[in-house]
Design an enzyme around this catalytic site. Sequence first.
Site, PDB file in Angstrom:
ATOM      1  N   CYS A 167       0.845  -1.193   0.000  1.00  0.00           N
ATOM      2  CA  CYS A 167       0.000   0.000   0.000  1.00  0.00           C
ATOM      3  C   CYS A 167       0.886   1.250   0.000  1.00  0.00           C
ATOM      4  CB  CYS A 167      -0.924   0.037   1.211  1.00  0.00           C
ATOM      5  SG  CYS A 167      -1.919   1.550   1.216  1.00  0.00           S
ATOM      6  N   GLY A 221      -4.621  -4.860 -12.556  1.00  0.00           N
ATOM      7  CA  GLY A 221      -4.131  -3.548 -12.957  1.00  0.00           C
ATOM      8  C   GLY A 221      -4.832  -3.106 -14.231  1.00  0.00           C
TER       9      GLY A 221
END
Lengths: 256, 299
Positions: free
Chosen positions: B128, B241
């Site tokens: 993250c 993605g």
Amino acid sequence: MRKYITDFTIVGKQVYNESYFSLTLQHPDRLPEIAAGQFVEVEVPDNKQVMLRRPISIHDVDIDNNTLTILVQVVGKGTRTLSKLSEGQKLNLVYPLGHGFSLEGTHTLLVGGGAGIAPLLHLSKCLSAKGIRPTILLGGRTAALIPVQKEFEPYGTIGFATEDGSLGEKGLVTQHSLFSADYDHIYTCGPTPMMKAVARYALEKGIECEVSLENMMACGIGACLCCVVDSDEGHKCVCKEGPVFNAKKLTNWIKQ
Amino acid sequence: MLQTKIHNLTLKNPVMTASGTFGYGEEFADFIDLNRLGGIIVKGTTGERRQGNPYPRMAETPSGMLNAVGLQNVGVETFCKEVYHRIKDLDTNIIVNVSGSSIEEYCKTAAMIDELDNIPAIELNISCPNVKKGGMGFGTNPDMAAQVVSEVRKIYHKTLIVKLTPNVTSVVEIAKAVEGAGADSVSLINTLLGMAIDVEKQRPYLSTITGGLSGPAVKPVAVRMVWQVAHAVSIPVIGLGGITSAADALEFLMAGAKAVQVGTANFIDPAVTMKIIDGLEDYCKRHRINDINDIIGII
């Protein structure tokens, strides 16, 4: 309240001025119940620069004709693209989203500014259907920035405030003669400084107050957590737990 | 036809939803049949409740978006006591994304999730970009990545997926390190660190200045990294993605992913996952493919 993703057809378009236009959107089937203050997420067609949907208030609902109207202020690429659409074109919506106004109170004041006027028409009609005749106070820098005026007339007592005095009283809505403590419930939607001033006044006077926030959002359904407001109970999603909040839960935000 | 496997997990189809883009699944129940999904990776969960970063947290960018939510979540205890009971009977793989600021926090959360019968896997988020401590810090250094994975591996007994960051010189090096430390699978890519400036206001769009880029803009980078990693490790790779269509999902599968996750596209079309599953079925029929696994890793 169930949410839908579906295509509408543009059956009406009204251009008020360079900044404001409205689109009336029709669905083949009967619309679900739509609370005043709820919004739609509009897919912006034919613009590769615009990927995310745009959250836009529901301005009006006509259950008999399966239509809803959105009042849009041109603020960027997405809304500019929407302004170029015409009747007959399709528009994909995710709707109805968010938590609307409570419709509570008997002596009600509605305070709107700019694009924040949008949800107040449907709110006026919903209050009217309950037998409540609100006082409606609409403000803007100049008359042209209060795009919708006459439409409110059947539903309440109306006042206007413009900073240049081109319509109604000169000054801010909070300086208007109709803005007073003679109400038991205030509903407001518009620019953040205006809503904070209205909410601060209501809290001081002990009047119930609901504000409708407009934060940048992606999903509109409480998944991305991008549109949060710093409420007294922590970060809350404007799209899901709002856009309408009781001012008592936003005392942090009002102070900021 | 579409069934695939990730370690011990059987997926009805390779289409899962990416953490942080799908809430706990419930937010999408009006739009799709959640039971049709191959899996749901729920919101990143930490040892304690987190408020996340201040607003504004997102900005639209060309073919993508930046976010800086910063792991706002209810915390693992509330997840176990409340959220879990609302979603545990869904007929799909519910996987918890486990995030943290320290090895102890990762281990605490993983151990509590390990106790939940209907959570067959965790996705360890060492990638993250939006938290000050930990997060991506663990995922950009092979030794630290291996260390956190091996510690979690000691206390977590089910399928351990590790989510990788693209913000490194060699994603292959990190993938090999976590494989060596006991990961059962890797998922990639998390968001690319990015930034955007509002030139009229002369300030960044995000309260945190930088944030994570997702959406179609990152897809070619993600496909490349999946292809590199799939050729370098022997554990299954999950690709994500910028997937918005069945064709996008197929690119990842052909590049070597055994499954995919759909993220940002859920914000644009809450029913997009169903269209992707339908599109994969249609593709297999058109190309006379009886088993989707036949095209996985063909590039």
